[in-house]
Write a protein that holds these residues in place. Structure first.
Motif, PDB file in Angstrom:
ATOM      1  N   ALA A 148     -96.819 -40.950  81.204  1.00 38.67           N
ATOM      2  CA  ALA A 148     -97.422 -41.077  82.529  1.00 38.67           C
ATOM      3  C   ALA A 148     -96.525 -40.455  83.594  1.00 38.67           C
ATOM      4  CB  ALA A 148     -97.695 -42.550  82.838  1.00 38.67           C
ATOM      5  N   ALA A 149     -95.228 -40.725  83.504  1.00 43.96           N
ATOM      6  CA  ALA A 149     -94.291 -40.164  84.476  1.00 43.96           C
ATOM      7  C   ALA A 149     -94.227 -38.641  84.365  1.00 43.96           C
ATOM      8  CB  ALA A 149     -92.908 -40.772  84.266  1.00 43.96           C
ATOM      9  N   LEU A 150     -94.310 -38.135  83.136  1.00 42.03           N
ATOM     10  CA  LEU A 150     -94.272 -36.689  82.924  1.00 42.03           C
ATOM     11  C   LEU A 150     -95.515 -36.029  83.510  1.00 42.03           C
ATOM     12  CD1 LEU A 150     -92.749 -34.346  81.678  1.00 42.03           C
ATOM     13  CD2 LEU A 150     -93.853 -34.860  79.486  1.00 42.03           C
ATOM     14  N   ILE A 151     -96.667 -36.664  83.340  1.00 38.27           N
ATOM     15  CA  ILE A 151     -97.916 -36.142  83.904  1.00 38.27           C
ATOM     16  C   ILE A 151     -97.803 -36.024  85.421  1.00 38.27           C
ATOM     17  CG2 ILE A 151    -100.339 -36.732  84.345  1.00 38.27           C
ATOM     18  CD1 ILE A 151    -100.374 -37.885  81.452  1.00 38.27           C
ATOM     19  N   VAL A 152     -97.299 -37.066  86.053  1.00 38.05           N
ATOM     20  CA  VAL A 152     -97.143 -37.041  87.510  1.00 38.05           C
ATOM     21  C   VAL A 152     -96.190 -35.924  87.931  1.00 38.05           C
ATOM     22  CG1 VAL A 152     -96.261 -38.322  89.496  1.00 38.05           C
ATOM     23  CG2 VAL A 152     -97.733 -39.467  87.825  1.00 38.05           C
ATOM     24  N   ASP A 153     -95.071 -35.754  87.215  1.00 39.43           N
ATOM     25  CA  ASP A 153     -94.113 -34.696  87.538  1.00 39.43           C
ATOM     26  C   ASP A 153     -94.751 -33.317  87.435  1.00 39.43           C
ATOM     27  OD1 ASP A 153     -92.061 -36.444  88.079  1.00 39.43           O
ATOM     28  OD2 ASP A 153     -91.132 -36.278  86.101  1.00 39.43           O
ATOM     29  N   GLU A 154     -95.544 -33.107  86.384  1.00 42.97           N
ATOM     30  CA  GLU A 154     -96.182 -31.807  86.196  1.00 42.97           C
ATOM     31  C   GLU A 154     -97.220 -31.530  87.278  1.00 42.97           C
ATOM     32  OE1 GLU A 154     -95.619 -29.220  83.616  1.00 42.97           O
ATOM     33  OE2 GLU A 154     -93.815 -30.376  84.047  1.00 42.97           O
ATOM     34  N   ILE A 155     -97.934 -32.551  87.703  1.00 42.57           N
ATOM     35  CA  ILE A 155     -98.903 -32.373  88.794  1.00 42.57           C
ATOM     36  C   ILE A 155     -98.183 -31.992  90.080  1.00 42.57           C
ATOM     37  CG2 ILE A 155    -100.521 -33.618  90.294  1.00 42.57           C
ATOM     38  CD1 ILE A 155    -101.447 -35.139  87.809  1.00 42.57           C
ATOM     39  N   ARG A 156     -97.052 -32.624  90.330  1.00 41.22           N
ATOM     40  CA  ARG A 156     -96.284 -32.315  91.535  1.00 41.22           C
ATOM     41  C   ARG A 156     -95.821 -30.853  91.553  1.00 41.22           C
ATOM     42  NH1 ARG A 156     -94.027 -36.522  94.482  1.00 41.22           N
ATOM     43  NH2 ARG A 156     -94.456 -38.630  93.716  1.00 41.22           N
ATOM     44  N   GLU A 157     -95.521 -30.300  90.372  1.00 39.38           N
ATOM     45  CA  GLU A 157     -94.990 -28.940  90.284  1.00 39.38           C
ATOM     46  C   GLU A 157     -96.078 -27.887  90.110  1.00 39.38           C
ATOM     47  OE1 GLU A 157     -91.804 -28.090  90.671  1.00 39.38           O
ATOM     48  OE2 GLU A 157     -91.408 -30.207  91.117  1.00 39.38           O
ATOM     49  N   ALA A 158     -97.320 -28.301  89.922  1.00 40.92           N
ATOM     50  CA  ALA A 158     -98.392 -27.354  89.598  1.00 40.92           C
ATOM     51  C   ALA A 158     -98.750 -26.478  90.797  1.00 40.92           C
ATOM     52  CB  ALA A 158     -99.631 -28.116  89.128  1.00 40.92           C
ATOM     53  N   SER A 159     -99.047 -25.215  90.525  1.00 43.12           N
ATOM     54  CA  SER A 159     -99.509 -24.311  91.572  1.00 43.12           C
ATOM     55  C   SER A 159    -100.995 -24.530  91.828  1.00 43.12           C
ATOM     56  CB  SER A 159     -99.259 -22.853  91.176  1.00 43.12           C
ATOM     57  OG  SER A 159     -99.927 -22.551  89.954  1.00 43.12           O
ATOM     58  N   GLU A 160    -101.419 -24.238  93.048  1.00 47.13           N
ATOM     59  CA  GLU A 160    -102.803 -24.455  93.453  1.00 47.13           C
ATOM     60  C   GLU A 160    -103.491 -23.117  93.638  1.00 47.13           C
ATOM     61  OE1 GLU A 160    -105.327 -26.611  97.096  1.00 47.13           O
ATOM     62  OE2 GLU A 160    -103.136 -26.752  97.002  1.00 47.13           O
ATOM     63  N   ILE A 161    -104.778 -23.049  93.315  1.00 55.97           N
ATOM     64  CA  ILE A 161    -105.555 -21.837  93.561  1.00 55.97           C
ATOM     65  C   ILE A 161    -106.636 -22.141  94.596  1.00 55.97           C
ATOM     66  CG2 ILE A 161    -105.130 -20.770  91.330  1.00 55.97           C
ATOM     67  CD1 ILE A 161    -107.889 -21.731  90.449  1.00 55.97           C
ATOM     68  N   GLN A 162    -106.956 -21.135  95.394  1.00 56.39           N
ATOM     69  CA  GLN A 162    -107.916 -21.299  96.487  1.00 56.39           C
ATOM     70  C   GLN A 162    -109.219 -20.599  96.127  1.00 56.39           C
ATOM     71  OE1 GLN A 162    -107.290 -23.189  99.065  1.00 56.39           O
ATOM     72  NE2 GLN A 162    -105.124 -23.564  98.610  1.00 56.39           N
ATOM     73  N   ILE A 163    -110.088 -21.284  95.389  1.00 54.72           N
ATOM     74  CA  ILE A 163    -111.385 -20.683  95.062  1.00 54.72           C
ATOM     75  C   ILE A 163    -112.526 -21.633  95.402  1.00 54.72           C
ATOM     76  CG2 ILE A 163    -110.525 -19.128  93.273  1.00 54.72           C
ATOM     77  CD1 ILE A 163    -111.541 -21.155  91.199  1.00 54.72           C
ATOM     78  N   ALA A 164    -112.278 -22.596  96.280  1.00 56.94           N
ATOM     79  CA  ALA A 164    -113.351 -23.492  96.700  1.00 56.94           C
ATOM     80  C   ALA A 164    -114.376 -22.710  97.520  1.00 56.94           C
ATOM     81  CB  ALA A 164    -112.789 -24.639  97.528  1.00 56.94           C
ATOM     82  N   LEU A 165    -115.614 -23.182  97.494  1.00 56.59           N
ATOM     83  CA  LEU A 165    -116.679 -22.595  98.307  1.00 56.59           C
ATOM     84  C   LEU A 165    -117.055 -23.607  99.381  1.00 56.59           C
ATOM     85  CD1 LEU A 165    -118.489 -20.016  98.420  1.00 56.59           C
ATOM     86  CD2 LEU A 165    -120.254 -21.414  97.298  1.00 56.59           C
ATOM     87  N   PRO A 166    -116.437 -23.509 100.570  1.00 57.82           N
ATOM     88  CA  PRO A 166    -116.729 -24.493 101.618  1.00 57.82           C
ATOM     89  C   PRO A 166    -118.125 -24.302 102.181  1.00 57.82           C
ATOM     90  CG  PRO A 166    -115.281 -22.780 102.460  1.00 57.82           C
ATOM     91  CD  PRO A 166    -115.434 -22.522 100.992  1.00 57.82           C
ATOM     92  N   MET A 167    -118.786 -25.400 102.523  1.00 60.53           N
ATOM     93  CA  MET A 167    -120.126 -25.346 103.093  1.00 60.53           C
ATOM     94  C   MET A 167    -120.067 -25.492 104.607  1.00 60.53           C
ATOM     95  SD  MET A 167    -122.566 -24.862 100.877  1.00 60.53           S
ATOM     96  CE  MET A 167    -124.064 -25.576 101.567  1.00 60.53           C
ATOM     97  N   PRO A 168    -120.803 -24.636 105.340  1.00 58.19           N
ATOM     98  CA  PRO A 168    -120.911 -24.846 106.785  1.00 58.19           C
ATOM     99  C   PRO A 168    -121.659 -26.147 107.070  1.00 58.19           C
ATOM    100  CG  PRO A 168    -122.406 -23.107 106.059  1.00 58.19           C
ATOM    101  CD  PRO A 168    -121.567 -23.464 104.877  1.00 58.19           C
ATOM    102  N   GLN A 169    -121.465 -26.697 108.266  1.00 56.14           N
ATOM    103  CA  GLN A 169    -121.996 -28.020 108.563  1.00 56.14           C
ATOM    104  C   GLN A 169    -123.208 -28.022 109.498  1.00 56.14           C
ATOM    105  OE1 GLN A 169    -120.717 -30.811 106.867  1.00 56.14           O
ATOM    106  NE2 GLN A 169    -119.865 -29.044 105.783  1.00 56.14           N
ATOM    107  N   THR A 170    -123.353 -27.020 110.364  1.00 57.50           N
ATOM    108  CA  THR A 170    -124.509 -27.021 111.258  1.00 57.50           C
ATOM    109  C   THR A 170    -125.758 -26.592 110.482  1.00 57.50           C
ATOM    110  OG1 THR A 170    -123.989 -24.764 111.960  1.00 57.50           O
ATOM    111  CG2 THR A 170    -123.134 -26.573 113.313  1.00 57.50           C
TER     112      THR A 170
END
Length: 274
Positions: A148-170
């Motif tokens: 469990a501790a190792l999983i948390v450590d790996e998440i903390r070190e993981a790189s993030e990618i920006q491929i979300a598709l945001p939705m407009p609100q109006t």
């Protein structure tokens, strides 16, 4: 897990719907990981979790929809979902995944404020599988606690990618975005899209960027890329996916995906070289 009514903004439908995934998310442990079978094409109903969730599929593609956008999770990546965020999940080309649940205390300053797609290292993958294969009520001071501790450590070190598709609100821009999600090949120019929403070209581009954080051209490229990835996960050949996504031919789609995949540090798709 709390099942909720489906918000009116949902744009896509799937052949199978799951009322809920059977997940013992609230065991008295800071980290819980479970194996979950999820058939190709299946989707959940709208729901939320009281704990932070991490989703990681063994292959294929996961799509998570919220009121504010869509997150795509290719093979080799995982999605962190904040607690109490209503969402629905769909799977394409995959049959097995791991769902992990975390208390805020477990992740500490790594608690996500919004959905995040992160790279899954070999160590994180193995650790998730190992903890999911052990007892839910593992000993915090032994192997389970160390995993469990190792999983948390790996998440903390993981790189993030920006491929979300945001939705407009109006409403006008949101309706336009929904129409494009249903038909990515729609090919109006900026003046045509502006006319459809009843504003000038400059107002349209300014409002779209203000509501999504992306230019309209970038948003459309990202939509078409995510649409293509979904089709490929379902076994659709790249040539057919190109036409469906609105490109003249497969070469034009290859060029766009190479540029986009490079800037988002996704691994190149083998289909791109066919």
């Amino acid at each position: 897990m709390r099942v909720q009514e489906k918000p009116p903004s949902s744009d896509q439908a799937g052949p199978q719907t799951v009322d809920r995934l059977w997940l013992s998310e609230e065991t008295p442990r800071p980290v819980t990981v479970l194996h979950q079978s999820f058939l190709n094409g299946a989707r959940t109903r709208w729901h939320s979790h009281r704990r932070i969730e991490l989703l990681h599929a063994s292959g294929g593609l996961l799509l998570l929809h919220t009121e504010i956008g869509t997150w795509t999770v290719p093979s080799g990546y995982a999605l962190l979902v904040p607690a109490d965020l209503p969402h629905e999940l769909a799977a394409y080309g995959c049959c097995e995944m791991r769902a992990a649940f975390f208390t805020d205390e477990a992740l500490g300053d790594a608690v996500p404020r919004s959905c995040r797609v992160i790279a899954v290292s070999e160590l994180l993958d193995v650790s998730l599988r190992a903890l999911a294969s052990g007892p839910l009520l593992y000993d915090l001071g032994s192997r389970g606690g160390h995993l469990a501790a190792l999983i948390v450590d790996e998440i903390r070190e993981a790189s993030e990618i920006q491929i979300a598709l945001p939705m407009p609100q109006t409403p006008p821009l949101r309706k336009l975005a929904r129409d494009m999600i249903q038909k990515p090949a729609l090919a109006h120019d900026l003046d045509g899209w502006a006319e459809q929403t009843g504003v000038s070209r400059s107002t349209f581009t300014r409002r779209f960027r203000g509501e999504t954080g992306l230019s309209f051209a970038e948003w459309r490229r990202r939509l078409r890329m995510l649409h293509t990835l979904t089709l490929q996960a379902n076994g659709v050949p790249l040539r057919q996916a190109a036409v469906t996504a609105g490109y003249r031919n497969a070469n034009a789609l290859r060029d766009m995906m190479r540029r986009t995949l490079t800037t988002t540090v996704l691994p190149p798709s083998p289909e791109l070289d066919r």
